[in-house]
Design a protein around this motif. Structure first.
Motif, PDB file in Angstrom:
ATOM      1  N   TYR A 893     -44.235  47.561 -35.226  1.00 31.06           N
ATOM      2  CA  TYR A 893     -42.878  48.141 -35.300  1.00 31.06           C
ATOM      3  C   TYR A 893     -42.779  49.206 -36.383  1.00 31.06           C
ATOM      4  O   TYR A 893     -41.749  49.845 -36.530  1.00 31.06           O
ATOM      5  CB  TYR A 893     -41.844  47.053 -35.580  1.00 31.06           C
ATOM      6  CG  TYR A 893     -41.597  46.168 -34.381  1.00 31.06           C
ATOM      7  CD1 TYR A 893     -40.691  46.576 -33.387  1.00 31.06           C
ATOM      8  CD2 TYR A 893     -42.248  44.953 -34.234  1.00 31.06           C
ATOM      9  CE1 TYR A 893     -40.456  45.778 -32.287  1.00 31.06           C
ATOM     10  CE2 TYR A 893     -42.020  44.152 -33.138  1.00 31.06           C
ATOM     11  CZ  TYR A 893     -41.129  44.565 -32.169  1.00 31.06           C
ATOM     12  OH  TYR A 893     -40.898  43.801 -31.085  1.00 31.06           O
ATOM     13  N   LEU A 894     -43.849  49.338 -37.183  1.00 26.69           N
ATOM     14  CA  LEU A 894     -43.761  50.251 -38.313  1.00 26.69           C
ATOM     15  C   LEU A 894     -44.283  51.630 -37.995  1.00 26.69           C
ATOM     16  O   LEU A 894     -44.170  52.540 -38.808  1.00 26.69           O
ATOM     17  CB  LEU A 894     -44.546  49.670 -39.502  1.00 26.69           C
ATOM     18  CG  LEU A 894     -44.052  48.302 -39.986  1.00 26.69           C
ATOM     19  CD1 LEU A 894     -44.873  47.839 -41.179  1.00 26.69           C
ATOM     20  CD2 LEU A 894     -42.577  48.349 -40.340  1.00 26.69           C
ATOM     21  N   THR A 895     -44.852  51.800 -36.790  1.00 26.25           N
ATOM     22  CA  THR A 895     -45.516  53.056 -36.469  1.00 26.25           C
ATOM     23  C   THR A 895     -44.551  54.207 -36.284  1.00 26.25           C
ATOM     24  O   THR A 895     -44.879  55.342 -36.561  1.00 26.25           O
ATOM     25  CB  THR A 895     -46.365  52.906 -35.189  1.00 26.25           C
ATOM     26  OG1 THR A 895     -45.546  52.295 -34.195  1.00 26.25           O
ATOM     27  CG2 THR A 895     -47.586  52.051 -35.438  1.00 26.25           C
ATOM     28  N   ASP A 896     -43.282  53.906 -35.818  1.00 29.09           N
ATOM     29  CA  ASP A 896     -42.404  55.036 -35.494  1.00 29.09           C
ATOM     30  C   ASP A 896     -41.626  55.569 -36.690  1.00 29.09           C
ATOM     31  O   ASP A 896     -40.705  56.347 -36.518  1.00 29.09           O
ATOM     32  CB  ASP A 896     -41.446  54.693 -34.341  1.00 29.09           C
ATOM     33  CG  ASP A 896     -41.352  53.224 -34.052  1.00 29.09           C
ATOM     34  OD1 ASP A 896     -42.399  52.641 -33.715  1.00 29.09           O
ATOM     35  OD2 ASP A 896     -40.256  52.665 -34.190  1.00 29.09           O
ATOM     36  N   GLY A 897     -41.936  55.145 -37.882  1.00 29.21           N
ATOM     37  CA  GLY A 897     -41.227  55.721 -39.017  1.00 29.21           C
ATOM     38  C   GLY A 897     -41.715  55.094 -40.294  1.00 29.21           C
ATOM     39  O   GLY A 897     -42.602  54.238 -40.288  1.00 29.21           O
ATOM     40  N   GLU A 898     -41.125  55.520 -41.403  1.00 29.98           N
ATOM     41  CA  GLU A 898     -41.554  54.919 -42.651  1.00 29.98           C
ATOM     42  C   GLU A 898     -40.544  53.889 -43.122  1.00 29.98           C
ATOM     43  O   GLU A 898     -39.374  53.919 -42.704  1.00 29.98           O
ATOM     44  CB  GLU A 898     -41.726  56.000 -43.717  1.00 29.98           C
ATOM     45  CG  GLU A 898     -40.461  56.763 -43.988  1.00 29.98           C
ATOM     46  CD  GLU A 898     -40.759  57.994 -44.837  1.00 29.98           C
ATOM     47  OE1 GLU A 898     -40.716  57.847 -46.058  1.00 29.98           O
ATOM     48  OE2 GLU A 898     -41.033  59.064 -44.263  1.00 29.98           O
ATOM     49  N   ILE A 899     -41.000  52.990 -43.967  1.00 31.49           N
ATOM     50  CA  ILE A 899     -40.114  51.962 -44.484  1.00 31.49           C
ATOM     51  C   ILE A 899     -39.206  52.574 -45.526  1.00 31.49           C
ATOM     52  O   ILE A 899     -39.663  53.086 -46.552  1.00 31.49           O
ATOM     53  CB  ILE A 899     -40.943  50.811 -45.093  1.00 31.49           C
ATOM     54  CG1 ILE A 899     -41.844  50.207 -44.013  1.00 31.49           C
ATOM     55  CG2 ILE A 899     -40.036  49.754 -45.687  1.00 31.49           C
ATOM     56  CD1 ILE A 899     -42.749  49.106 -44.512  1.00 31.49           C
ATOM     57  N   ARG A 900     -37.890  52.558 -45.236  1.00 29.13           N
ATOM     58  CA  ARG A 900     -36.943  53.204 -46.154  1.00 29.13           C
ATOM     59  C   ARG A 900     -36.398  52.226 -47.177  1.00 29.13           C
ATOM     60  O   ARG A 900     -35.943  52.623 -48.246  1.00 29.13           O
ATOM     61  CB  ARG A 900     -35.772  53.771 -45.341  1.00 29.13           C
ATOM     62  CG  ARG A 900     -36.231  54.636 -44.164  1.00 29.13           C
ATOM     63  CD  ARG A 900     -35.859  56.071 -44.363  1.00 29.13           C
ATOM     64  NE  ARG A 900     -34.435  56.256 -44.276  1.00 29.13           N
ATOM     65  CZ  ARG A 900     -33.826  56.808 -43.220  1.00 29.13           C
ATOM     66  NH1 ARG A 900     -34.538  57.169 -42.166  1.00 29.13           N
ATOM     67  NH2 ARG A 900     -32.529  56.995 -43.239  1.00 29.13           N
ATOM     68  N   LYS A 901     -36.389  50.953 -46.782  1.00 29.47           N
ATOM     69  CA  LYS A 901     -35.758  49.975 -47.668  1.00 29.47           C
ATOM     70  C   LYS A 901     -36.279  48.600 -47.286  1.00 29.47           C
ATOM     71  O   LYS A 901     -36.570  48.356 -46.110  1.00 29.47           O
ATOM     72  CB  LYS A 901     -34.243  50.050 -47.454  1.00 29.47           C
ATOM     73  CG  LYS A 901     -33.424  49.330 -48.497  1.00 29.47           C
ATOM     74  CD  LYS A 901     -31.943  49.621 -48.274  1.00 29.47           C
ATOM     75  CE  LYS A 901     -31.084  48.837 -49.243  1.00 29.47           C
ATOM     76  NZ  LYS A 901     -29.656  49.019 -48.957  1.00 29.47           N
TER      77      LYS A 901
END
Length: 915
Positions: A893-901
Motif C-alpha cells: 500500500y506504500l508504493t503509490d506515495g510517500e508516508i506523510r504522517k
RNA sequence: GCCCGGGUGGUGUAACUGGUAGGCACGGGAGUCUUAAACACUCCUUCCCGCAAGGGAGUGUGGGUUCGAAUCCCACCCCGGGCACCA
C-alpha cells in the motif's frame, strides 16, 4: 450425574432458611448496605415483571455481601388497595381474606426465586401492627400542620367511588382503570407537599437517574414571574400570576376561571344570565371534555372592567374555561399579541391585539396582519419605562425585559416578583374501606381533633357488607365515639391513599414487630439510609416523590432525633440520611408479553414518503388483496400505527375521522380502541403470550430463569419476552453443572496454558465486578458465558494444571453465585467446602495474571485496516512503527506515495497516512 | 408543541475516554453421533462480488470535525417515555 434443578433448588432454599443464612443483624464492626426493591401489591400471582425487578436486585445484594458488606434485603407487601374491595363486591370474599390468601401464595412464589430476603423483617401494610404507625404519622403531621383539611376542587372517580390525587390522574382519566374523572368541590385531607417544593427540586448528594429527576422537576413545574394586581370597579382587585410581566403593556383583556371568586362581583346585570349559563356548563364538563374541546376556546364577557396598572387602560374581564382555577391565582392577564392561547381567544371574540415586542431584525408587528402570536425574542416597544429593553428566550429575571418589568412593578406598587408551581398538595383521603383509617374525630361543635396516640390504631371493622361504597360511612359502631371532652362525636370515615403506606415501609422493615415506635432507632442508626433502591420508573411522580417528601417531613417533625444521637455515639456521619430516602436509585424496564402473530389489520390508503396515510382501517382475520398494508399491529403512539407486514414494519398514520372497523364493535371507533381491542383479543385467544414464571421455573429452574432475565435484556430498558432464547441460558447453567461435576485430570501440563487460563479468569473477575457495580447484568452474564467456553476449551485440551483448573472452576462459581445462587452453592459444597458459597469473599483480581502479554496490533493505511499483527503488550512506539512498516501487506500500500504522517497508539494501532 | 432516553446483523444485545464494528446468545445452515428423530458435539453465519486468494460497502438519513467517528458537532427522519390550555 444429571442436573436436577427441582431437587437442588428446593433443598437449598430450605437449608438456607434453616441455617438463617440471610438474617441481617446489626454489627457496628462491619460496613452495612441497605438494599431495597419495591414491595409488591399482593395481586395473587407473581408475574415475570416481579422476577425481572427483584432477582437482579437480589443478585446485587448478594454481590455486595460478598464484597464484605453486612446486607439488609427485606421484603413485604403493599397490601391495602382497591382490588381487594372489588373482589369483595364481585365474589363476596372479605378484602382481608382475599389479601392474606394472596400474600400467602405470593410468599411461596417469592421463595421460589431463591432470593436472600430476610423474612424475619417482613412488613405487611394492612396489618394493624403496621397501620397503627401509618395513622401515627398522620397524627404527627396533623400536629405539625403538614396534614390539613380543606375544601378544594378535586378529582372524583365515579367508577372507583373515591377522590384521587392529581398524580393518579392522566389525561383526565384515572391511571388504573382509564375511566374519566370529574372535578368536584369537596372537603378533603391534604398533605402540604408544596411546603417542600424547593427542596424537592434539588437532588444534591443522591444518585438518581436523570429521567426520574426530570419527571419530578417537570411535575413540580416551577415557573418564575410576577404577581400583578388589577384594580376593578367592583372594589376588590384581581391578582394574576404571569411569567411575562414585561408584556403587561400589551395586556388588552383579562380572563378569570369560571370558578373564580370575583366573577359574581364583576358581572353586570345584562351579562348575568349568560355568565351563569357558562359557569353551569363549565362545571358540568369533565376534565376530559374540557380537553377535547381544545380546538375552540370559549368564554363570555362579564361586563366588568379592570385597570391595567401600567398604563391605566380599562380592559374587559372575561371568563373562560381555558383558564384553570387550580393554577396560579385562577386569573390571567391576556396578551394576545404574544401568547398563542390569548391570540386565539382574541381573534374569536374580536378583542384588541397590541404588539409590544419588536422582533429581532424584523418589521414592526401590525396587529391586523398577524396570523399568530409572536413569542420570540426582540426589543420591547410601546412599553412605557421598559421600552427599548431587549427581550430574550430566557425565563424569569434572566430575561432583561422581565427583570425590568418586575422592578417597575415594585416601584409603582402594582406587583412583585413571584414563583409559581404546578404541583398541588397531596390529596390523601379516599372514600374507601380497605385502607388505613384517618385517625381523626369530628366533634359535635364542628371542630376536628386527632385520636389520642394511646387509642391507635383505629382498627377497620371486620364485619361489614360491600356494595361498592365504603361500608364505614354507615357503620354506627365504627362511627360512634366521644371526643376529648367526653362529648359524643363521629369518626372520620375516609381512609388514606395507599401511597401513604408505601411512603415509610422501609423504616418498618427495621423492626416490624416493635409496638412502641414506628421503627427502632438502634436499628435505624445502623442501617439507614437505604443505599440502593430498585423498581419501576412508573412511580416517578407518585411513590418516589411522596417518599422524598415523607422523609423530609419526618426529619422536620423530629422523628429521627434519637436515631441521630445513636449515630453520633458510633461516630457515623449523618450526611443526607434524613433528607433523602434512597441514596442510589435504579429503574428496571418492563417485560412485555411475547410478540406473536395474531389478528391482522388491513389498511387502505395512500403512500406518503416512508409512511402510509390511512383512509380506512379494518380488523380482520382474512387478508384482502386490495389493501395497501396488511399485518399485525405492533405498536401505537397516538394516531401512528406500526404494522408488521411481510416487508417489515410499516408506519401508518390514521388521520382523525378515518373509519375504523372492528367486527363485533358497532359504531364509530377510533385508533384508541384498536390497540386495546387487539391486545384483549390476543390475550384471551391464546394465553401464549402471558409468560408465567412458575411454569418456567418448573421447566428450567429458578437459576436459569434468573440468569436469563439478567442476560437477555438491557435491564433499564426491558422488552418483549422471547420464549426461544431461554434455552441458551439453560445450556449455560447445564454447562456449569457439567464443568463443576466432572473430575479434571490434565493430559500434559503446559505452563503457557496455565498463563492463558489464569489471564482469562482474572479478566473475567474484573469485568463481572465492574458490571455488577453498574447494574449491567447482561454483559456480566455474557462474560461468564465466555469463561464457560474458555474452561470448556481448556478441559478438552487438557493442558492446564489441576491447581489452575480448580481456580478457574471455583472462580466461575463465585462470580455466578449472585445470579444463580442454588447451583453454585450445590457445586461449591460438592467440591468439599463446608461453608456456603454465599459466605465467601468476592474473588480478588490478580493484576499480574490478568495482564495481556501480547495484543493484536492493527495497522491502518489512511485510516483503513490493512493488516493485523501480534505484538508484545509493552512494545515501544518506535518498534510498533517499525513493525508496521515492515509488514509485506503494508508494503504493497506504500508504493503509490510517500508516508506523510504516522500515528502510533501503541500497542493497539499504527496508522500510516500516505499521499 | 416542550423535556428526557434511544435507533448497530434475521432477533435480543455488546463495543474503555474518538482507535480492530459484530463479543455473548437466539435463530438459521452444514457435518458427526443415531435405524430415525430429539439431545449432544464440531464448524459456518453483517451484506455484496468472487471457486478461492482477495476486494468493496456497512452502526436511521444527509452534512461536518478528525490521521481515524457507532462514539463528537449541525440538520432531518423514526421509536419509546414524560409533561401539556400551567398563563
Amino acid at each position: 450425574m444429571s442436573y436436577d434443578h427441582q431437587e437442588i433448588e428446593g433443598r437449598w432454599q430450605e437449608q438456607w432458611e434453616a441455617e438463617g443464612l440471610y438474617r441481617a443483624i446489626v454489627d457496628w464492626d462491619k460496613p452495612k448496605h441497605y438494599a431495597l426493591t419495591m414491595l409488591p401489591y399482593p395481586s395473587g400471582d407473581l408475574h415475570m415483571g416481579h422476577w425481572y425487578a427483584m432477582t437482579p436486585s437480589d443478585a446485587r445484594a448478594r454481590y455486595m455481601r460478598m464484597k464484605g458488606f453486612n446486607v439488609l434485603f427485606p421484603m413485604g407487601f403493599d397490601a391495602f388497595g382497591l382490588p381487594a374491595e372489588n373482589a369483595a363486591v364481585q365474589r363476596g370474599i372479605h378484602p382481608a381474606k382475599w389479601t392474606y390468601d394472596n400474600i400467602e401464595r405470593m410468599r411461596s412464589q417469592l421463595r421460589s426465586m431463591g432470593a436472600m430476603f430476610d423474612w424475619e423483617r417482613e412488613a405487611v401494610s394492612c396489618d394493624p401492627d403496621y397501620y397503627k404507625w401509618t395513622e401515627w404519622f398522620f397524627s404527627k403531621m396533623f400536629e405539625h400542620g403538614i396534614a390539613y383539611r380543606s375544601e378544594a376542587v378535586v378529582n372524583w372517580s365515579p367508577t372507583l367511588q373515591t377522590v384521587l390525587a392529581n398524580e393518579q390522574v392522566i389525561d383526565g382519566r384515572d391511571e388504573r382503570t382509564g375511566q374519566p374523572v370529574i372535578q368536584k368541590m369537596m372537603e378533603q385531607w391534604f398533605f402540604k407537599i408544596t411546603d417542600y417544593v424547593d427542596e424537592l427540586l434539588e437532588f444534591e448528594g443522591i444518585d438518581w437517574p436523570e429521567a426520574i429527576r426530570s419527571m419530578q422537576t417537570n411535575w413540580i413545574g416551577r415557573s418564575e414571574g410576577a404577581e400583578v394586581d388589577f384594580a376593578t370597579q367592583a372594589g376588590a382587585s384581581i391578582r394574576v400570576f404571569t411569567t411575562r410581566p414585561d408584556t403587561l403593556w400589551g395586556a388588552t383583556f383579562m380572563v378569570l376561571a369560571p370558578e373564580h371568586e370575583l366573577v359574581d362581583a364583576l358581572t353586570t346585570d345584562p351579562q348575568r344570565d349568560a355568565v351563569e349559563a357558562y359557569r353551569a356548563q363549565a362545571a358540568s364538563k369533565t376534565e376530559l371534555e374540557r380537553l377535547e374541546d381544545d380546538k375552540e376556546k370559549t368564554g363570555i364577557f362579564t361586563g366588568g372592567y379592570a385597570t391595567n396598572p401600567v398604563n391605566g387602560e380599562q380592559i374587559p374581564v372575561w371568563i373562560a374555561d381555558y383558564v384553570l382555577s387550580s393554577y396560579g391565582t385562577g386569573a390571567i392577564m391576556a396578551v394576545p399579541a404574544h401568547d398563542e392561547r390569548d391570540f386565539a381567544f382574541a381573534r374569536r371574540y374580536d378583542l384588541d391585539i397590541v404588539p409590544v415586542i419588536h422582533p429581532e431584525g424584523g418589521d414592526r408587528l401590525v396587529a391586523a396582519q398577524m396570523d399568530d402570536a409572536y413569542v420570540g425574542p426582540g426589543v420591547m416597544v410601546d412599553s412605557g419605562s421598559i421600552a427599548g429593553v431587549p427581550t430574550t428566550d430566557a425565563k424569569g429575571r434572566a430575561n432583561p425585559s422581565v427583570a425590568a418589568a418586575i422592578d417597575h412593578l415594585a416601584e409603582i406598587g402594582a406587583g412583585s416578583e413571584s414563583v409559581n408551581y404546578r404541583i398541588r398538595d397531596w390529596l390523601i383521603s379516599r372514600q374507601r374501606y380497605w385502607g388505613s383509617p384517618i385517625p381523626m374525630i369530628h366533634r359535635a361543635d364542628g371542630g376536628v381533633e386527632p385520636v389520642q396516640d394511646g387509642d391507635l390504631p383505629v382498627v377497620l371493622p371486620r364485619d361489614v357488607e360491600f356494595d361498592g361504597r365504603s361500608p364505614l360511612v354507615d357503620d354506627e359502631q365504627f362511627l360512634a365515639i366521644t371526643d376529648s371532652d367526653g362529648k359524643p362525636a363521629r369518626r372520620e370515615t375516609d381512609t388514606m391513599d395507599t401511597f401513604m403506606c408505601s411512603s415509610w415501609y422501609w423504616f418498618r422493615y427495621l423492626s416490624p414487630q416493635l409496638d412502641t415506635a414506628p421503627f427502632d432507632p438502634e436499628e435505624a442508626a445502623y442501617w439507614l439510609p437505604v443505599d440502593t433502591y430498585t423498581g419501576g420508573a412508573e412511580h416517578a411522580v407518585m411513590h418516589l416523590l411522596y417518599a422524598r417528601f415523607f422523609v423530609k417531613s419526618m426529619r422536620d417533625m423530629g422523628v429521627f432525633s434519637e436515631t441521630e444521637k445513636i449515630m453520633a455515639d458510633h461516630g457515623k456521619p449523618i450526611g443526607r440520611a434524613f433528607d433523602e430516602p434512597f441514596m442510589m436509585l435504579r429503574n428496571q424496564g418492563q417485560i412485555l408479553g411475547e410478540e406473536r402473530r395474531g389478528d391482522n389489520l388491513v389498511v387502505e390508503g395512500q403512500r406518503d414518503g416512508n409512511r402510509v396515510i390511512a383512509t380506512r382501517v379494518t380488523v380482520t382475520d382474512g387478508e384482502p388483496s386490495d389493501a395497501i398494508v396488511a399485518g399485525e399491529l405492533m405498536r401505537r403512539t397516538e394516531n401512528i400505527l406500526g404494522i408488521a407486514t411481510d416487508a417489515g414494519v410499516v408506519t401508518v398514520e390514521v388521520p382523525e375521522g378515518t373509519p375504523v372497523e372492528i367486527p363485533g364493535v358497532p359504531g364509530a371507533n377510533d385508533v384508541n380502541q384498536l390497540k386495546h381491542h387487539l391486545d384483549v383479543q390476543r390475550m384471551s385467544k391464546s394465553r401464549g403470550n402471558v409468560v408465567n414464571p412458575d411454569e418456567l421455573v418448573a421447566e428450567y429452574g429458578a437459576d436459569t430463569v434468573r440468569t436469563h432475565l439478567m442476560f437477555a435484556f438491557e435491564w433499564q430498558k426491558g422488552g418483549p419476552w422471547d420464549s426461544r432464547g431461554i434455552v441458551g441460558s439453560h445450556r449455560f447453567i447445564e454447562d456449569v453443572w457439567k464443568l463443576g461435576t466432572t473430575d479434571y485430570e490434565p493430559e500434559k501440563v503446559d505452563p503457557a496454558a496455565d498463563v492463558t487460563l489464569r489471564r482469562q479468569v482474572h479478566q473475567t473477575i474484573q469485568k463481572v465486578g465492574d458490571d455488577l457495580e453498574e447494574f449491567k447484568w447482561n454483559t456480566a452474564i455474557a462474560a461468564l458465558m465466555t469463561l464457560r467456553n474458555q474452561l470448556g476449551d481448556a478441559r478438552r485440551a487438557g493442558r492446564v494444571s489441576e491447581t489452575v483448573w480448580n481456580e478457574g472452576i471455583e472462580t466461575l462459581l463465585l462470580l455466578l453465585a449472585p445470579a444463580a445462587p442454588h447451583i453454585t452453592d450445590e457445586l461449591w459444597r460438592r467440591r468439599g467446602r463446608n461453608e456456603s458459597v454465599h459466605l465467601q469473599s468476592w474473588p480478588a483480581v490478580d493484576p499480574e495474571a490478568a495482564k495481556d502479554d501480547t495484543v493484536t496490533m492493527v495497522v491502518q493505511v489512511n485510516g483503513k485496516v490493512r493488516d493485523r499483527v501480534e505484538v508484545s503488550a509493552d512494545i515501544s512506539a518506535d518498534d510498533a512503527e517499525a513493525v508496521a512498516k515492515g509488514l509485506d501487506r503494508i508494503q504493497g500500500y506504500l508504493t503509490d506515495g510517500e508516508i506523510r504522517k504516522v500515528i502510533v497508539r501503541e500497542p493497539n494501532l499504527v496508522n500510516l497516512v500516505v499521499g
